[in-house]
Design a protein around this motif. Structure first.
Motif, PDB file in Angstrom:
ATOM      1  N   ARG A 268     -22.931  -9.078  35.184  1.00 43.67           N
ATOM      2  CA  ARG A 268     -24.264  -9.514  35.601  1.00 43.67           C
ATOM      3  C   ARG A 268     -25.247  -9.622  34.436  1.00 43.67           C
ATOM      4  NH1 ARG A 268     -22.238  -6.128  39.522  1.00 43.67           N
ATOM      5  NH2 ARG A 268     -22.365  -6.864  41.686  1.00 43.67           N
ATOM      6  N   ASP A 326     -20.539 -12.807  49.623  1.00 48.77           N
ATOM      7  CA  ASP A 326     -21.457 -11.915  48.909  1.00 48.77           C
ATOM      8  C   ASP A 326     -21.292 -10.469  49.391  1.00 48.77           C
ATOM      9  OD1 ASP A 326     -23.896 -11.740  47.068  1.00 48.77           O
ATOM     10  OD2 ASP A 326     -24.642 -10.787  48.899  1.00 48.77           O
ATOM     11  N   ARG A 327     -21.008 -10.294  50.670  1.00 50.88           N
ATOM     12  CA  ARG A 327     -20.764  -8.939  51.184  1.00 50.88           C
ATOM     13  C   ARG A 327     -19.495  -8.346  50.585  1.00 50.88           C
ATOM     14  NH1 ARG A 327     -17.468  -7.379  55.102  1.00 50.88           N
ATOM     15  NH2 ARG A 327     -17.178  -9.507  55.837  1.00 50.88           N
ATOM     16  N   SER A 330     -20.317  -7.469  46.855  1.00 50.35           N
ATOM     17  CA  SER A 330     -21.294  -6.412  46.578  1.00 50.35           C
ATOM     18  C   SER A 330     -21.033  -5.116  47.342  1.00 50.35           C
ATOM     19  CB  SER A 330     -22.707  -6.914  46.924  1.00 50.35           C
ATOM     20  OG  SER A 330     -22.783  -7.302  48.286  1.00 50.35           O
ATOM     21  N   THR A 331     -19.898  -5.009  48.021  1.00 46.75           N
ATOM     22  CA  THR A 331     -19.570  -3.776  48.745  1.00 46.75           C
ATOM     23  C   THR A 331     -18.199  -3.289  48.321  1.00 46.75           C
ATOM     24  OG1 THR A 331     -20.782  -4.716  50.613  1.00 46.75           O
ATOM     25  CG2 THR A 331     -19.613  -2.671  51.009  1.00 46.75           C
ATOM     26  N   ASN A 387     -11.945  -6.947  43.435  1.00 44.75           N
ATOM     27  CA  ASN A 387     -12.835  -8.099  43.382  1.00 44.75           C
ATOM     28  C   ASN A 387     -11.973  -9.356  43.299  1.00 44.75           C
ATOM     29  OD1 ASN A 387     -14.782 -10.037  42.963  1.00 44.75           O
ATOM     30  ND2 ASN A 387     -15.235  -9.420  40.865  1.00 44.75           N
TER      31      ASN A 387
END
Length: 494
Positions: A268, A326-327, A330-331, A387
């Motif tokens: 990021r 996105d869930r 990011s989880t 991921n």
């Protein structure tokens, strides 16, 4: 002047004044240009003509040597390896285990030398049973949760493919085209909408990889005409855009490949260093698609209510894919679980030599390394696929999915039949095949009753044909078995 052959005249045809102006020297001869070799006007590339030299960013690139890109990912599923599965390195977790296995080997060797040269370090192997159960439960939990995230990511991209195909069909097939100049605008607007579907998938790929700008080859030309936050940031931050295009250095790449944690970059970092709002490019593209759909309905180009519902429902699916991926991203597994499982696994491996020394002696060294390979392999696989949207070999091949969506949009837009008669009333159309090889025109000359009677006989005919084929296959197998039996019997008699 030009001669009869259409060639430009040579310097001998020039006047004496021109020769004296050149200092009396002979003027260099111009190359002869034949009018036959001149390109035609429609073959000269202009802003209004197709550019045949434009690179297609979605075209798969297959290298002549399979060793190229062998250790990088995501894996190309179209390539086929003839190596046995246990010998394949492409996709293996072994490179990231080199340093841990070397450390385990050094640790075990040191303990073994101390055990035989200094003092006895062996303990009872009851801990193998107690700790082994705990480690097995932890690794099973880690692997199952990671694979669940992997399959869920793949499921979302399958939903994205389905929604793009459906929306592409609604825009290209169901949306009516108006007459005259408006019809030409409608065709170009449809192509633009199909390109936006491709742009949505590509921008989603870049968003999942924390690549917020629009400077990449596969997205820059698809969204250059849109007013988005990502485009403004790309134009106003050229230095950061340039850094986004630059990959890691050689040593950093090697460190990331073999799993050195200190060499891993923050994914990021480009988002954190941005000085302008980057927006949400897939969401902004979805807004443009929504306005285009509203305009189609307002102009009466989507008159059927079911088609309107289909368009809005599939746009909702695109939004669901955006939120769902996105869930997943990011989880991750809660950090407490990840740390605890890693610590428990390493404690078990470090204590393993103490329990093996009384029984295996010097064989403890290779035995511990083999056990560490098995245990750490399961641990690292869970970390690898947690991921599924990255660039590792075992991540989902998002480039292939985007290329498939782009190809599907081209397939949908490549054909447009004005009437169904163009393909239904074709001479090659055989409506009752395999019952009959007669074409459309033959059956049109027969009565309706004969057509319906033939349709009712088609099922019975296919059923009888399958029965006959099964009998022939059984007879063929029986004859083959008798031949084999006779050869075996003849050999035994000899």
């Amino acid at each position: 002047m030009a001669d009869d052959g259409g060639h430009v005249g040579e310097s001998a045809d020039l006047g004496t004044d021109q020769q004296q102006f050149n200092g009396g020297a002979e003027k260099p001869r111009l190359p002869r240009i034949s009018t036959e070799n001149l390109p035609q006007l429609d073959q000269i590339p202009t802003l209004m003509s197709p550019r045949v030299n434009t690179m297609n960013p979605f075209r798969p690139v297959h290298n002549s040597l399979e060793i190229d890109d062998y250790f990088t990912g995501p894996r190309d599923t179209q390539k086929h390896s003839k190596w046995p599965i246990f010998m394949q390195m492409h996709g293996s977790i072994l490179p990231k285990m080199i340093l841990p296995l070397l450390g385990v080997g050094a640790w075990t060797t040191m303990l073994t030398v101390i055990n035989f040269k200094v003092t006895n370090l062996g303990i009872h192997n009851i801990l193998l049973t107690v700790l082994g159960f705990v480690v097995g439960m932890g690794l099973s939990f880690r692997s199952s949760t990671a694979y669940e995230r992997y399959t869920e990511g793949r499921r979302y991209w399958a939903s994205l493919l389905l929604a793009c195909q459906t929306l592409g069909r609604v825009y290209w097939v169901h949306a009516k085209e108006r007459e005259g100049e408006l019809g030409k605008k409608d065709v170009l607007a449809k192509l633009t909408a199909l390109n936006l579907l491709v742009a949505f998938s590509v921008s989603l790929k870049h968003r999942l990889r924390f690549e917020p700008y629009t400077c990449y080859d596969d997205i820059s030309h698809l969204v250059a005409h849109l007013d988005t936050f990502a485009r403004r940031a790309t134009e106003e931050e050229p230095d950061k855009t340039l850094k986004a295009l630059q990959g890691p250095g050689f040593f950093k790449s090697v460190g990331e490949y073999i799993g050195v944690s200190f060499a891993a970059s923050n994914p990021r970092k480009m988002i954190k260093k941005a000085s302008r709002p980057l927006g949400n490019l897939p969401l902004e593209i979805l807004s443009y698609l929504a306005t285009y759909t509203d305009e189609l309905i307002a102009n009466g180009q989507l008159p059927v209510a079911m088609q309107q519902t289909l368009a809005y429902n599939n746009m909702a699916i695109l939004n669901d894919v955006l939120v769902g991926t996105d869930r997943v991203l990011s989880t991750p597994l809660p950090i407490a679980y990840a740390i605890a499982i890693a610590q428990i696994t390493w404690v078990y491996i470090l204590l393993l030599p103490f329990q093996l020394l009384p029984t295996l002696n010097w064989i403890t060294i290779p035995a511990t390394i083999a056990a560490a390979y098995i245990i750490l392999g399961l641990l690292f696989i869970g970390r690898e696929i947690e991921n599924p949207f990255g660039r590792d070999v075992n991540d989902l091949p998002l480039e292939s999915y985007c290329a498939q969506i782009a190809a599907d949009m081209d397939i949908i837009a490549s054909k447009r039949l004005k009437t169904n008669a163009e393909w239904i009333e074709n001479i090659e159309n055989k409506p009752l095949w395999p019952l009959s090889n007669s074409g459309w025109h033959v059956w049109m000359n027969r009565g309706e009753e004969s057509i319906r009677q033939a349709v009712s006989q088609k099922l019975e005919s296919n059923f009888e044909t399958r029965k006959e084929m099964d009998k022939l296959q059984a007879e063929r197998d029986r004859n083959l078995m008798e031949r084999v039996r006779s050869k075996v019997t003849g050999c035994s008699n000899v």
